[in-house]
Scaffold this active site. Structure first.
Site, PDB file in Angstrom:
ATOM      1  N   HIS A  63       0.821  -1.204   0.000  1.00  0.00           N
ATOM      2  CA  HIS A  63       0.000   0.000   0.000  1.00  0.00           C
ATOM      3  C   HIS A  63       0.860   1.261   0.000  1.00  0.00           C
ATOM      4  O   HIS A  63       1.629   1.502   0.926  1.00  0.00           O
ATOM      5  CB  HIS A  63      -0.881  -0.023   1.256  1.00  0.00           C
ATOM      6  N   HIS A 105      -1.067  11.013  -1.980  1.00  0.00           N
ATOM      7  CA  HIS A 105      -2.354  10.552  -1.458  1.00  0.00           C
ATOM      8  C   HIS A 105      -3.301  11.691  -1.099  1.00  0.00           C
ATOM      9  O   HIS A 105      -4.431  11.745  -1.578  1.00  0.00           O
ATOM     10  CB  HIS A 105      -2.145   9.669  -0.229  1.00  0.00           C
TER      11      HIS A 105
END
Length: 312
Positions: A63, A105
């Protein structure tokens, strides 16, 4: 997907331990043996599992790269995942003011860069307010640790070059598409320019996902051959409509159970294969074991080595 601090992630890894093996694959290499590294030699995950149906343990996705051990979404995190022996990395893409795709992100730059110091008068420091050249000036590593000082926010093109060099595969998230009109076409354009829309990459090495159903529909319409995933947990009654444009349902672990996984698997996705379910963000061994027992197809994690040991 939620943010996790480096300190907490490293603490979890230290408590749970690391290591263990999955099946070796051709071209595997000796993994990193530093902190957080897996033990053994020549371990790689089986890359084709993420896009097509096959038996075996869940695919492990790193991730934002191996983000428990290096600053998230940077080339350092990609390389760390590679040294740990993981083929699949997940990232997030957004558009700059001058329409360049960057890998980051949050929709603002404060948490993972020194933007407030470099551009003190530019609040709220949204990604879309900065050019690619301005973002390239930012330090995206010092927040994580002094050894990563000077690490940069990569463009998607730079990111693709690195994972191609590492022979890795990509689970690409289109972030916040509602604030970036045209981001789907822009993403596909960069992927095509970098050779990631040829049959080999599309078949085994690329998945595009988003929390925006409309965004995934656009990707499917523009490139119906690309494997796509919807981030979220649609109601069981709605799953069939999602299967018309998605191959995967990528759901938070806290939102699923065995019946939900079975309901997903009972359907076929957009390419006529079993609809798959990957779950996030699982960072400890007990939760990884629970996810495996539910029958999920993949686990998205900041600590891929910890998850591999638990389910291996």
């Amino acid at each position: 997907m939620y943010a996790r601090t480096a300190t907490a992630s490293l603490a979890a890894a230290a408590l749970l331990g690391v290591g263990a093996l999955l099946l070796p694959t051709p071209g595997s290499r000796t993994p990193d043996t530093g902190p957080g590294a897996a033990t053994g030699t020549g371990i790689r995950t089986v890359s084709a599992r993420a896009a097509g149906a096959s038996a075996g343990p869940p695919v492990v996705f790193a991730h934002r790269g191996a983000s428990a051990y290096a600053p998230e979404n940077t080339l350092a995190a990609v390389d760390r995942a590679d040294r740990l022996g993981f083929d699949w990395v997940e990232n997030d893409v957004q558009l700059t003011r001058d329409k360049v795709l960057v890998v980051v992100h949050d929709t603002d730059l404060r948490r993972t860069t020194d933007v407030e110091k470099v551009f003190p008068g530019r609040a709220p420091w949204a990604v879309k307010q900065f050019t690619a050249a301005e973002i390239a000036r930012l330090d995206a590593g010092s927040w994580f640790g002094a050894r990563y000082a000077g690490t940069r926010v990569p463009t998607l093109a730079q990111y693709l070059d690195r994972i191609e060099h590492n022979h890795q595969n990509l689970l690409l998230e289109i972030k916040s598409p509602e604030i970036y009109p045209g981001i789907e076409k822009a993403t596909l354009r960069v992927l095509g320019r970098k050779g990631w829309l040829d049959p080999g990459h599309i078949r085994n090495r690329l998945v595009i996902q988003s929390f925006g159903a409309g965004s995934i529909k656009k990707v499917h319409q523009q490139r119906p051959d690309v494997t796509t995933g919807f981030l979220g947990t649609p109601a069981v009654a709605d799953l069939r409509s999602y299967a018309a444009f998605a191959d995967q349902i990528n759901a938070s672990f806290t939102s699923i159970g065995a019946r939900y996984v079975a309901a997903v698997h009972a359907l076929k996705g957009a390419h006529g294969r079993k609809l798959r379910l990957n779950t996030w963000t699982v960072n400890d061994a007990p939760t990884a074991v629970k996810a495996d027992r539910l029958g999920v197809d993949g686990i998205i994690t900041n600590t891929p080595d910890v998850v591999r040991r638990a389910i291996g």
